[in-house]
Design an enzyme around this catalytic site. Structure first.
Site, PDB file in Angstrom:
ATOM      1  N   GLU A  95       0.842  -1.199   0.000  1.00  0.00           N
ATOM      2  CA  GLU A  95       0.000   0.000   0.000  1.00  0.00           C
ATOM      3  C   GLU A  95       0.881   1.255   0.000  1.00  0.00           C
ATOM      4  OE1 GLU A  95      -2.439   1.493  -0.754  1.00  0.00           O
ATOM      5  OE2 GLU A  95      -3.994   1.655   0.753  1.00  0.00           O
ATOM      6  N   ASP A  96       0.388   2.337  -0.607  1.00  0.00           N
ATOM      7  CA  ASP A  96       1.161   3.583  -0.598  1.00  0.00           C
ATOM      8  C   ASP A  96       1.145   4.218   0.789  1.00  0.00           C
ATOM      9  OD1 ASP A  96      -1.537   4.256  -0.761  1.00  0.00           O
ATOM     10  OD2 ASP A  96      -1.380   5.363  -2.637  1.00  0.00           O
ATOM     11  N   ASP A  99      -3.925   5.545   6.148  1.00  0.00           N
ATOM     12  CA  ASP A  99      -4.379   6.831   6.672  1.00  0.00           C
ATOM     13  C   ASP A  99      -5.410   6.554   7.775  1.00  0.00           C
ATOM     14  OD1 ASP A  99      -4.899   9.621   6.681  1.00  0.00           O
ATOM     15  OD2 ASP A  99      -6.306   9.483   5.025  1.00  0.00           O
ATOM     16  N   THR A 100      -6.706   6.578   7.461  1.00  0.00           N
ATOM     17  CA  THR A 100      -7.721   6.263   8.485  1.00  0.00           C
ATOM     18  C   THR A 100      -7.677   4.785   8.870  1.00  0.00           C
ATOM     19  OG1 THR A 100      -9.407   5.753   6.827  1.00  0.00           O
ATOM     20  CG2 THR A 100      -9.297   8.027   7.599  1.00  0.00           C
ATOM     21  N   GLY A 101      -7.174   3.944   7.981  1.00  0.00           N
ATOM     22  CA  GLY A 101      -7.129   2.493   8.228  1.00  0.00           C
ATOM     23  C   GLY A 101      -8.330   1.770   7.637  1.00  0.00           C
ATOM     24  N   LEU A 102      -9.284   2.528   7.096  1.00  0.00           N
ATOM     25  CA  LEU A 102     -10.520   1.913   6.575  1.00  0.00           C
ATOM     26  C   LEU A 102     -10.241   1.005   5.369  1.00  0.00           C
ATOM     27  CD1 LEU A 102     -12.844   5.044   6.865  1.00  0.00           C
ATOM     28  CD2 LEU A 102     -13.084   2.915   8.168  1.00  0.00           C
ATOM     29  N   THR A 103      -9.359   1.443   4.484  1.00  0.00           N
ATOM     30  CA  THR A 103      -9.067   0.655   3.285  1.00  0.00           C
ATOM     31  C   THR A 103      -8.442  -0.684   3.660  1.00  0.00           C
ATOM     32  OG1 THR A 103      -8.741   2.688   2.028  1.00  0.00           O
ATOM     33  CG2 THR A 103      -7.837   0.684   1.066  1.00  0.00           C
ATOM     34  N   PHE A 150      -1.534  16.175   3.468  1.00  0.00           N
ATOM     35  CA  PHE A 150      -1.892  15.521   2.207  1.00  0.00           C
ATOM     36  C   PHE A 150      -0.657  15.434   1.313  1.00  0.00           C
ATOM     37  CE2 PHE A 150      -3.583  15.636  -2.172  1.00  0.00           C
ATOM     38  CZ  PHE A 150      -4.274  14.441  -2.129  1.00  0.00           C
ATOM     39  N   ARG A 163       0.579  11.302 -10.041  1.00  0.00           N
ATOM     40  CA  ARG A 163       1.107   9.967  -9.715  1.00  0.00           C
ATOM     41  C   ARG A 163       2.490   9.751 -10.332  1.00  0.00           C
ATOM     42  NH1 ARG A 163      -3.182   6.961  -7.556  1.00  0.00           N
ATOM     43  NH2 ARG A 163      -5.223   7.274  -8.510  1.00  0.00           N
TER      44      ARG A 163
HETATM   45  P1  IMP Z   1      -7.413   5.035   4.408  1.00  0.00           P
HETATM   46  O1  IMP Z   1      -8.508   4.114   3.989  1.00  0.00           O
HETATM   47  O2  IMP Z   1      -7.954   6.309   4.990  1.00  0.00           O
HETATM   48  O3  IMP Z   1      -6.366   4.409   5.286  1.00  0.00           O
HETATM   49  O4  IMP Z   1      -6.728   5.583   3.110  1.00  0.00           O
HETATM   50  C1  IMP Z   1      -5.902   4.867   2.352  1.00  0.00           C
HETATM   51  C2  IMP Z   1      -5.952   5.368   0.906  1.00  0.00           C
HETATM   52  O5  IMP Z   1      -6.228   6.755   0.808  1.00  0.00           O
HETATM   53  C3  IMP Z   1      -4.599   5.159   0.310  1.00  0.00           C
HETATM   54  O6  IMP Z   1      -4.606   3.968  -0.419  1.00  0.00           O
HETATM   55  C4  IMP Z   1      -4.417   6.353  -0.594  1.00  0.00           C
HETATM   56  O7  IMP Z   1      -4.815   5.998  -1.894  1.00  0.00           O
HETATM   57  C5  IMP Z   1      -5.349   7.402  -0.099  1.00  0.00           C
HETATM   58  N1  IMP Z   1      -4.586   8.456   0.631  1.00  0.00           N
HETATM   59  C6  IMP Z   1      -4.429   8.577   1.977  1.00  0.00           C
HETATM   60  N2  IMP Z   1      -3.671   9.630   2.275  1.00  0.00           N
HETATM   61  C7  IMP Z   1      -3.338  10.204   1.103  1.00  0.00           C
HETATM   62  C8  IMP Z   1      -2.528  11.337   0.755  1.00  0.00           C
HETATM   63  O8  IMP Z   1      -1.980  12.035   1.601  1.00  0.00           O
HETATM   64  N3  IMP Z   1      -2.414  11.609  -0.567  1.00  0.00           N
HETATM   65  C9  IMP Z   1      -3.010  10.871  -1.538  1.00  0.00           C
HETATM   66  N4  IMP Z   1      -3.752   9.779  -1.265  1.00  0.00           N
HETATM   67  C10 IMP Z   1      -3.922   9.459   0.043  1.00  0.00           C
HETATM   68 MG    MG Z   2      -4.396   3.819  -2.339  1.00  0.00          MG
END
Ligand code: IMP
Ligand code: MG
Length: 188
Positions: A95-96, A99-103, A150, A163
């Site tokens: 994963e890149d 962030d929230t951990g939801l993904t 961000f 990207r």
């Molecule tokens: P989560 O579900 O909030 O943990 O987010 C994960 C996904 O949100 C990552 O796979 C990214 O694609 C996108 N994301 C989270 N933070 C950033 C950021 O700072 N820039 C661009 N994409 C982000």
């Molecule tokens: Mg992503």
């Protein structure tokens, strides 16, 4: 001025370090480990990381979406699924940024609905630990970020743009505005 978060050279060093750690971990697997790239953001990281993982392995891809602009919508959509059977394998999710951990929570649950992997590990270039809404452990991290900013570049996008920048940076407001203009005039 752009705030540099990870230079092209630092990315390479980070990938080499993580790749060596994964090589050590995956040396004696009974079944081929499976690396799953979370598209689209983790594509450059997956490619560079795997140059440094020197064990036989399989690759697959999922496409998940939750972001709109600079904000997580909180709803994760599965747009493309893996096709490789995962029973008995070590699965490494690449994963890149977490962030929230939801993904990652969504993906782990989804993978467990597809089969019985030996284990699921997460390897993320960045961990925005302070932004967590649900508890997710990142097993291999390139860098933990202490501020919730961000990021753009090296797979990380703003509505599909940036990207292809070979380093990671925090855009200024003007830079985000310029990207908005591009989207309004040239993306359609
Ligand atoms: P989560 O579900 O909030 O943990 O987010 C994960 C996904 O949100 C990552 O796979 C990214 O694609 C996108 N994301 C989270 N933070 C950033 C950021 O700072 N820039 C661009 N994409 C982000
Ligand atoms: Mg992503």
């Amino acid at each position: 001025m752009k705030e540099m978060v990870m230079s092209h050279q630092a990315i390479e060093i980070t990938c080499a370090d993580l790749g060596q750690k994964l090589t050590t971990l995956l040396k004696n697997e009974e079944k081929l480990p499976l690396f799953i790239c979370v598209m689209k953001g983790a594509m450059p990281f997956m490619v560079d990381l795997l140059k440094y993982v020197s064990v036989p392995l399989l690759e697959d891809y999922v496409q998940l979406e939750s972001y709109s602009g600079t904000q997580s919508t909180g709803i994760v959509h599965l747009k493309r699924d893996i096709t490789t059977p995962i029973d008995g394998r070590s699965v490494i999710v690449v994963e890149d940024v977490v962030d929230t951990g939801l993904t990652m929570t969504f993906l782990k649950e989804h993978l467990l609905s597809l089969g019985k992997p030996k284990r699921i590990l997460i390897c993320a270039l960045f961990d925005k630990k302070i932004a967590r809404k649900v508890d997710v452990q990142v097993d291999f991290t390139g860098r933990v970020l202490t501020e919730n900013k961000f990021l753009l570049g090296y797979g990380l996008d703003y509505n599909g743009l940036e990207r292809n920048t070979p380093y990671v940076y925090v855009p200024t407001e003007e830079e985000v505005k310029a990207l908005d203009d591009l989207l309004k005039t040239k993306a359609i």
